[in-house]
Write a protein that holds these residues in place. Structure first.
Motif, PDB file in Angstrom:
ATOM      1  N   UNK A  63       4.561   3.972   5.209  1.00 36.83           N
ATOM      2  CA  UNK A  63       5.080   3.804   6.652  1.00 36.83           C
ATOM      3  C   UNK A  63       4.275   2.876   7.121  1.00 36.83           C
ATOM      4  N   UNK A  64       4.882   1.515   7.478  1.00 39.54           N
ATOM      5  CA  UNK A  64       3.968   0.545   7.921  1.00 39.54           C
ATOM      6  C   UNK A  64       3.614   1.007   9.676  1.00 39.54           C
ATOM      7  N   UNK A  65       2.260   0.923   9.758  1.00 40.57           N
ATOM      8  CA  UNK A  65       2.074   1.147  11.244  1.00 40.57           C
ATOM      9  C   UNK A  65       2.545   0.168  12.101  1.00 40.57           C
ATOM     10  N   UNK A  66       2.844   0.679  13.333  1.00 33.69           N
ATOM     11  CA  UNK A  66       3.578  -0.293  14.209  1.00 33.69           C
ATOM     12  C   UNK A  66       2.871  -1.744  14.643  1.00 33.69           C
ATOM     13  N   UNK A  67       1.632  -1.736  14.545  1.00 33.06           N
ATOM     14  CA  UNK A  67       0.880  -2.937  14.804  1.00 33.06           C
ATOM     15  C   UNK A  67       1.278  -3.881  13.714  1.00 33.06           C
ATOM     16  N   UNK A  68       1.339  -3.304  12.332  1.00 35.06           N
ATOM     17  CA  UNK A  68       1.454  -3.928  11.178  1.00 35.06           C
ATOM     18  C   UNK A  68       2.980  -4.812  11.262  1.00 35.06           C
ATOM     19  N   UNK A  69       3.834  -3.896  11.860  1.00 37.69           N
ATOM     20  CA  UNK A  69       5.277  -4.302  12.010  1.00 37.69           C
ATOM     21  C   UNK A  69       5.443  -5.595  12.984  1.00 37.69           C
ATOM     22  N   UNK A 122       0.863  -1.323  -0.074  1.00 36.45           N
ATOM     23  CA  UNK A 122      -0.207  -0.048  -0.188  1.00 36.45           C
ATOM     24  C   UNK A 122       1.060   1.160   0.106  1.00 36.45           C
ATOM     25  N   UNK A 123       0.518   2.371  -0.781  1.00 32.00           N
ATOM     26  CA  UNK A 123       1.384   3.547  -0.742  1.00 32.00           C
ATOM     27  C   UNK A 123       1.461   4.342   0.494  1.00 32.00           C
ATOM     28  N   UNK A 124       0.631   3.811   1.277  1.00 29.39           N
ATOM     29  CA  UNK A 124       0.613   4.865   2.759  1.00 29.39           C
ATOM     30  C   UNK A 124       1.083   3.644   3.835  1.00 29.39           C
ATOM     31  N   UNK A 125       0.500   2.487   3.698  1.00 27.49           N
ATOM     32  CA  UNK A 125       0.824   1.537   4.762  1.00 27.49           C
ATOM     33  C   UNK A 125       1.561   0.526   4.685  1.00 27.49           C
ATOM     34  N   UNK A 126       2.411   0.570   3.408  1.00 27.73           N
ATOM     35  CA  UNK A 126       3.547  -0.693   3.168  1.00 27.73           C
ATOM     36  C   UNK A 126       2.776  -1.963   2.856  1.00 27.73           C
ATOM     37  N   UNK A 127       3.497  -2.946   3.371  1.00 32.40           N
ATOM     38  CA  UNK A 127       3.420  -4.194   3.257  1.00 32.40           C
ATOM     39  C   UNK A 127       1.769  -4.592   3.526  1.00 32.40           C
ATOM     40  N   UNK A 128       1.098  -5.407   2.587  1.00 33.88           N
ATOM     41  CA  UNK A 128      -0.362  -5.849   2.897  1.00 33.88           C
ATOM     42  C   UNK A 128      -0.076  -7.366   3.664  1.00 33.88           C
ATOM     43  N   UNK A 129      -0.272  -7.496   4.785  1.00 37.25           N
ATOM     44  CA  UNK A 129       0.087  -8.814   5.343  1.00 37.25           C
ATOM     45  C   UNK A 129      -0.973  -9.787   4.944  1.00 37.25           C
ATOM     46  N   UNK A 130      -2.058  -9.950   4.404  1.00 37.58           N
ATOM     47  CA  UNK A 130      -2.861 -10.769   3.730  1.00 37.58           C
ATOM     48  C   UNK A 130      -2.239 -11.304   2.449  1.00 37.58           C
ATOM     49  N   UNK A 131      -1.557 -10.384   1.756  1.00 36.50           N
ATOM     50  CA  UNK A 131      -0.894 -10.520   0.427  1.00 36.50           C
ATOM     51  C   UNK A 131       0.313 -11.449   0.920  1.00 36.50           C
ATOM     52  N   UNK A 132       1.150 -11.085   1.859  1.00 37.87           N
ATOM     53  CA  UNK A 132       2.377 -11.765   2.250  1.00 37.87           C
ATOM     54  C   UNK A 132       2.080 -13.103   2.818  1.00 37.87           C
ATOM     55  N   UNK A 165      10.122  -1.263   5.942  1.00 38.34           N
ATOM     56  CA  UNK A 165       9.187  -0.640   6.706  1.00 38.34           C
ATOM     57  C   UNK A 165       8.877   0.838   6.788  1.00 38.34           C
ATOM     58  N   UNK A 166       9.854   1.468   6.881  1.00 46.83           N
ATOM     59  CA  UNK A 166       9.769   3.073   7.158  1.00 46.83           C
ATOM     60  C   UNK A 166      10.223   3.821   5.809  1.00 46.83           C
ATOM     61  N   UNK A 167       9.381   4.524   5.272  1.00 47.59           N
ATOM     62  CA  UNK A 167       9.508   5.593   4.089  1.00 47.59           C
ATOM     63  C   UNK A 167      10.218   4.681   2.885  1.00 47.59           C
ATOM     64  N   UNK A 168       9.564   3.755   2.519  1.00 46.23           N
ATOM     65  CA  UNK A 168      10.026   2.706   1.627  1.00 46.23           C
ATOM     66  C   UNK A 168      10.128   3.414   0.230  1.00 46.23           C
TER      67      UNK A 168
END
Length: 473
Positions: free
Chosen positions: A256-262, A221-231, A247-250
């Motif tokens: 920028x991945x949210x902390x809970x996503x990381x 995602x252009x704002x939230x980074x890696x989509x975990x369901x896709x991974x 994860x940070x400013x890809x």
């Protein structure tokens, strides 16, 4: 968090949630002071901070308004192909970027911020005294793992952020690229599959190509980074041996991945026993109030190899990076010994001295402010001059914008036309193994000075509009 920073962050949240929309007027200083029971200077400081971040603008004798000069939307999430792929990108990278080394070009295609943003003179002053004070035995004592003083300063920075990095897992490298390559070599063999973001940095693709590895792309995602369901789907369908994520400013998205996503990312990969190679070279260049914690902060089993460097935030050209390699530290150390043996001692000593003096954080505060101001200018110019239908990211740090142009615009052709006008850009073709981001651009707003940036972006917009119009005829 200071009072004005807290108030600014509350307003920023309202803007991000579109409760406050482009063109909306903010409370006057008098209203804010009365309603919030804060001083006028606190309100002004908050509004100055929001203005520097490009979120609001002042209008003479009228007040402050949410910035209306911004593209209406950001690019959508790319859905990559499901198959893993052989990587063959280097020829295109060399062909496209070879011409960007010309110093006369406005370098919007560069991967580095302006050298004028760095305290190079202060760093240079520390080189000779540091070498004079160096006991002769220190020249060979820490050859492979790196200078003890520098490793101590880096470990201290980890500790301040709440990360307990063991000294034995830290290895100083020749920039982050060596750290990342060593990590890849430590956990893969030719023919293995490596998961990367979509789009991803072309240097990651080049590393896979050099090591004869296959790439499988994960929706990002252009704002939230890696989509975990896709991974999770990629891990289910492919024998992934490693993940290379930012994860940070890809780069190029700025996501920028949210902390809970990381945290969920680290837990998911630990379940599958898949190493994460975390590329964190832009983590210090945040525009908010606090540095985002790296994924390494959630690593309890040593599966995360955290890589970073000073090249993007302090000392380009010094080629000093590092990796906190977790359970893979012995393999990384052996590979370092077998390849480059050591990182230049004078560079390490100068950096250690600068970090110890406290100058790094002072420099970073100024650099973040400058980059935030340049991003605001770049977004305004894109909104004013790029063709209708352009969508662009609004990163919360770093110095890249990812622009999705109308589908009729061929980014490679646009790159060629821009070169003729003395401007370099990075076409989207470079950021995927199958070169499918054909109407996208990565734009570096951190390199040129303001005058060159202000002159170059309208030209790129005009060229893109011309290509779009020609395709419609």
């Amino acid at each position: 968090m200071k009072l004005y920073e807290r108030y600014a962050e509350e307003i920023a949240d309202l803007i991000r949630a579109q409760v406050l929309r482009p063109g909306d007027r903010l409370p006057s200083v008098r209203q804010a002071r009365r309603n919030r029971q804060i001083s006028a200077s606190t309100v002004f400081e908050a509004y100055y901070l929001l203005e520097a971040r490009g979120l609001i603008q002042a209008r003479a004798r009228s007040g402050y308004y949410v910035n209306a000069s911004q593209p209406s939307s950001e690019p959508g999430t790319a859905r990559p192909v499901a198959q893993s792929a052989v990587v063959e990108i280097s020829d295109l990278v060399f062909e496209v970027l070879g011409s960007t080394r010309n110093p006369e070009l406005a370098p919007l295609g560069s991967a580095f911020p302006s050298p004028l943003l760095f305290p190079l003179e202060k760093l240079a002053r520390g080189l000779t005294p540091a070498m004079r004070r160096l006991p002769p035995e220190r020249l060979t004592e820490y050859l492979t793992i790196g200078d003890e003083q520098l490793r101590r300063q880096i470990t201290l920075r980890y500790g301040i952020e709440g990360l307990g990095i063991a000294a034995h897992e830290l290895v100083i490298t020749n920039g982050a690229m060596e750290a990342l390559n060593l990590c890849l070599q430590a956990v893969t063999a030719p023919g293995d599959v490596v998961a990367v973001e979509s789009p991803t940095f072309y240097a990651a693709l080049q590393a896979l190509e050099r090591l004869n590895l296959r790439a499988v792309e994960v929706a990002t995602h252009p704002r939230h980074g890696i989509e975990l369901d896709s991974l999770a789907e990629v891990l289910r369908r492919h024998p992934v041996k490693a993940c290379w994520f930012m994860p940070s400013f890809q780069n190029p998205l700025g996501s920028l991945m949210p902390q809970q996503n990381r945290q969920a990312l680290v837990e998911l990969l630990a379940q599958h026993r898949v190493p994460l190679i975390e590329d964190d070279v832009y983590g210090e260049l945040y525009f908010g109030l606090q540095r985002p914690l790296p994924a390494k902060a959630y690593d309890r089993q040593g599966w995360v190899m955290h890589c970073s460097s000073f090249s993007k935030n302090l000392a380009p050209g010094y080629r000093v990076g590092w990796v906190a390699a977790g359970r893979f530290a012995p393999q990384v150390q052996r590979l370092k010994l077998m390849s480059t043996l050591s990182t230049a001692i004078p560079s390490q000593l100068a950096l250690a001295d600068f970090l110890q003096s406290g100058g790094f954080d002072r420099h970073l505060r100024q650099m973040r402010q400058t980059l935030a101001e340049r991003q605001a200018l770049a977004l305004r110019l894109i909104a004013e001059h790029f063709p209708p239908g352009t969508r662009v990211t609004r990163p919360e740090g770093g110095y890249f914008l990812w622009a999705e142009l109308p589908p009729a615009v061929d980014a490679l052709r646009l790159q060629q036309l821009a070169l003729e006008q003395g401007i370099s850009v990075a076409p989207g073709h470079l950021f995927s193994a199958d070169q499918r981001f054909s109407h996208h651009l990565r734009l570096n707003y951190g390199h040129p000075d303001l005058a060159r940036l202000a002159a170059a972006l309208p030209v790129i917009g005009r060229l893109a509009a011309g290509l779009a119009a020609a395709a419609s005829r």
